[in-house]
Design a protein around this motif. Structure first.
Motif: not given
Lengths: 279, 506
Positions: A19, A109, B394-396, B398-399, B402, B427-428, B431-432, B435-436, B439
């Motif tokens: 994952g 999340p 990518m995390l930033e 998405l934040e 959102e 599958e990685a 969840p992204i 999750g996004s 949110r």
């Protein structure tokens, strides 16, 4: 306050376990593998100051007995890493569990879990126990990426709070293992058996070197027989990228051919490691 | 050379593309519909853009027919009975599509294909159904030759949904665009994962935040064109856009912009929209005589206007005097906060405007983060996106997304480019996405860096087709030329790649 040297935290990783995972790389490793492609993660800064003068961005200074790094001023040119004569990096943050947890919570999340790696993360055993306890409260899984130097059987506390270990089986033949990693194979192989018994082996991995027929075969045969179908067995192609120049000459300037690696994956599967594949 | 002669002599245009070009040229000769001098001045300055909708709208921009109704009662005008089996169903759709107008001349919404066709597919054996669907998709790709043609699936898993995914992957076509309406309670992980795998192979489907769209439009909503949210049985009258960077050029400060400059441009765009909407409803024949209206496939009250914006990033950077994009919008909390203030101001003013018609939405227009056109170059990034080339992790990214996506019921989205290892680890990605969306992300698109079919700004093109244009050859898809322009001028295919970084051990 418990702290640990963190080389970097990658919020999203798809190659450090199943994952999407946040990967935490700790600084420091008891091995000195010839093929390590991040050799600057092996040692801790000794505070010699050699890197400070060479920093073009003025992001480094000396203090607290080590080089201090200003991450905001840093331009990521890696001149410091090239300069360091000790196989270390000044770009290390000494972080508390709470600080690491804050970053994990930010990516929580979007992730399945956390993987700790390195360097060798089990050098930070006490830190991991505390961190994993907190990560578990977030409903996320915890995996350890390890070279097998830590005696999991003797101190099973960290296994109790982690979901599995991704274990390197770098070499089996003792002389080759010592030459390749600086240590003998005893502890990693003991861990291989112990983790299998404990049901905590998430995956085993072996790097295949170009032209090292006998060594590759011995490692793969041994590991495949033991791992069986219990977990993935990743056959990894050696890649010269990042490997120290002196050792590239010995191990090879080119990456292991895909076909050559596939032979070993096939061998592993024939020996019962049904989930063996090349990466 | 005259404009007409240019079109006629252009070796890269197909016959149909020439025809569309000449029709646009003809439309551009009539100026019955007039706006204020201030509007024309703002347009000349580049602060307002009408997306070349043409001066004389003879149909709404986007039309989303109720295809369920077609299957229930057939169509008198097209002499179609309600279909009795899969072949009749697919044939009815193929015929119907050719009569759905739009700004592109092609239908921008093909229906919720899995729901529509599932009862018929279930009556056939799988191999036969797959063959029929293959021919159906081939027909769409060769007849509806425009990447803004869009079909929807989900939220539930279905045999038809699975067949469409299999075929999408096997056929590697740029048309139609495809969206999975994702609902965490109704979409199984297994089906969502099948969609992720397909997305990595063919840059589609994208993932729409079903709950968010339902809260704004009700269950009967369509994702059409690039990523436009609209009502089924309705559509979008018009889509002009504020080019926010140009809107900010005369502002002395962020306050001056928000209090004086921005409202001025918003009002001018509203003037444009009001006049256009009235013209379409009152003057053009569409809502009086078109069979789609007469037979109830669309209802005029279900249409709204899409109030578009582009270039928020560059606007914020300009207002804050930030020259280095790497330290600007998306990476800089001050710039992002200013972006939110600007969006609040736009939302409030547009939301306070009583629009003509648009009955189903309380006589209001709805915001749209427009994806940009090739002539925007690097001055105006799509909608509220972080500029290409300076994307953070990518995390930033998405934040930031959102926080901005909830403003845009008529659509917004972002695109993420993945490197090869993700083919082995779909599958990685799930969840992204989950999750996004949970949110506040509205719309997620992804593709693999080395694919031939890629997503440019919102639409799909084949890199091999762009290459044809470069060699002075024709491309059947009329959108390929936009992809080429966006690649040349906006570096739209150079976005950051989400890749695994080196770890310590090999």
């Amino acid at each position: 306050m418990k702290t640990a040297p963190v080389n970097k935290i990658i919020p999203f990783s798809n190659v450090d376990g199943p994952g999407n995972r946040t990967s935490i790389f700790f600084q420091g490793c008891p091995f000195n593998c010839l093929f390590c492609h991040n050799p600057e993660t092996i040692n801790l800064c000794v505070g010699c100051g050699d890197c400070v003068a060479g920093c073009p961005a003025g992001a480094l200074s000396l203090g607290e007995g080590r080089a201090l790094w200003d991450s905001k001023a840093c331009v990521q040119c890696d001149a410091c890493i090239r300069t360091c004569p000790h196989g270390a990096s000044p770009k290390v943050r000494w972080m508390t569990v709470e600080e690491v947890l804050r970053e994990v919570k930010r990516s929580a999340p979007y992730i399945d879990g956390v993987t700790t790696s390195g360097g060798e993360c089990t050098l930070q055993n006490e830190f991991l126990i505390e961190l994993f306890g907190e990560v578990k409260k977030l409903g996320k899984t915890c995996l350890i990426d390890s070279n097998g130097s830590f005696d999991f059987e003797k101190d099973p506390r960290v296994l109790a709070v982690c979901d599995g270990v991704m274990l390197d089986v770098k070499a089996v033949e003792p002389a080759w293992c010592r030459r390749l990693t600086g240590r003998g194979p005893e502890m990693p192989l003991k861990n291989l058996d112990y983790l299998l018994r404990a049901g905590k082996l998430q995956e085993a991995r072996t790097v295949i070197f170009p032209g090292r027929d006998a060594e590759n075969e011995e490692t793969v045969r041994y590991t495949a027989r033991r791992v069986g179908g219990a977990c993935d067995y990743k056959i990894i192609r050696y890649r010269p990228y990042g490997v120290r120049e002196a050792y590239r000459g010995m191990l090879g300037e080119y990456e292991t051919e895909a076909d050559y690696a596939e032979k070993y994956a096939l061998m592993a599967r024939e020996l019962g490691a049904s989930r063996a594949y090349v990466v | 050379m005259s404009d007409a002669l240019n079109i006629i002599k252009d070796p890269t245009l197909t016959y149909r593309q020439e025809l569309v070009g000449l029709a646009r040229l003809g439309e551009s000769t009539d100026h019955t519909l007039r706006y204020s001098d201030a509007y024309y001045a703002a347009k000349a300055k580049g602060a307002l853009c009408d997306l070349n909708e043409g001066p004389m709208p003879f149909r709404p921009r986007y039309i989303c027919p109720d295809y369920e109704l077609l299957f229930k009662k057939g169509c008198d005008f097209l002499q179609l009975d309600p279909p009795a089996d899969l072949l009749e169903a697919v044939n009815a759709l193929e015929i119907f599509y050719c009569h759905v107008p739009s700004i592109t001349t092609y239908p921008v919404y093909l229906g919720d294909l899995d729901k529509l066709l599932e009862p018929f597919v279930l009556k056939e054996d799988r191999a036969f159904a797959k063959k029929v669907l293959r021919l159906f998709l081939r027909n769409i790709d060769r007849v509806q030759t425009d990447s803004f043609v869009h079909a929807d699936i989900g939220p539930e898993d279905s045999v038809t949904g699975r067949l469409l995914l299999e075929l999408t992957e096997e056929m590697q076509l740029a048309v139609p665009n495809l969206t999975l309406r994702y609902d965490p309670e109704r979409t199984s992980d297994d089906f969502a994962l099948a969609c992720v795998k397909c997305m990595l192979r063919t840059a589609k489907p994208s993932f729409a935040n079903h709950r968010m769209f339902v809260s704004e439009w009700g269950e009967k909503y369509a994702i059409a064109s690039c990523y436009n949210g609209l009502s089924i049985g309705g559509g979008g009258f018009t889509l002009p856009r504020l080019r926010l960077y140009e809107c900010a050029l005369d502002a002395r400060s962020p306050e001056d912009f928000i209090e004086n400059e921005l409202p001025k441009y918003i009002d001018l765009q509203l003037e444009y929209m009001d006049k256009r909407v009235k013209f379409i409803v009152e003057e053009s024949s569409f809502f009086k005589t078109n069979f789609l209206v007469i037979e109830g496939f669309v209802k005029q009250e279900n249409f709204t206007g899409m109030f578009g914006v582009v270039g928020l990033a560059e606007c914020c950077n300009r207002l804050l005097g930030i020259e280095d994009k790497k330290k600007g919008f998306g990476m800089n909390p001050e710039a992002t906060a200013l972006g939110l203030r600007i969006m609040d101001a736009i939302d409030r003013r547009v939301g306070g405007h009583v629009a003509p018609y648009c009955d189903a939405y309380g006589h209001r227009y709805r915001l749209h983060a427009q994806v940009g056109i090739d002539s925007d170059g690097m001055d105006d990034s799509p909608g509220t996106r972080i500029p290409i080339g300076v994307e953070p992790t990518m995390l930033e990214q998405l934040e930031v997304n959102e926080r901005f996506h909830p403003y845009f019921p008529t659509g917004t989205g972002d695109i993420f480019k993945f490197e090869e290892t993700y083919l082995r680890t779909p599958e990685a990605i799930l969840p992204i996405i989950k999750g996004s969306l949970a949110r506040g992300l509205r719309y997620f698109s992804g593709y693999l860096e080395n694919n031939d079919v890629v997503r440019v700004t919102g639409y799909l093109v084949k890199k091999s087709e762009i290459e044809k244009l470069r060699q002075n050859k024709q491309s059947l898809n009329q959108v390929t030329v936009y992809g080429k322009g966006a690649q040349d001028g906006g570096h739209a295919l150079d976005r950051r790649i989400q890749h695994h970084e080196d770890c310590a051990c090999q």
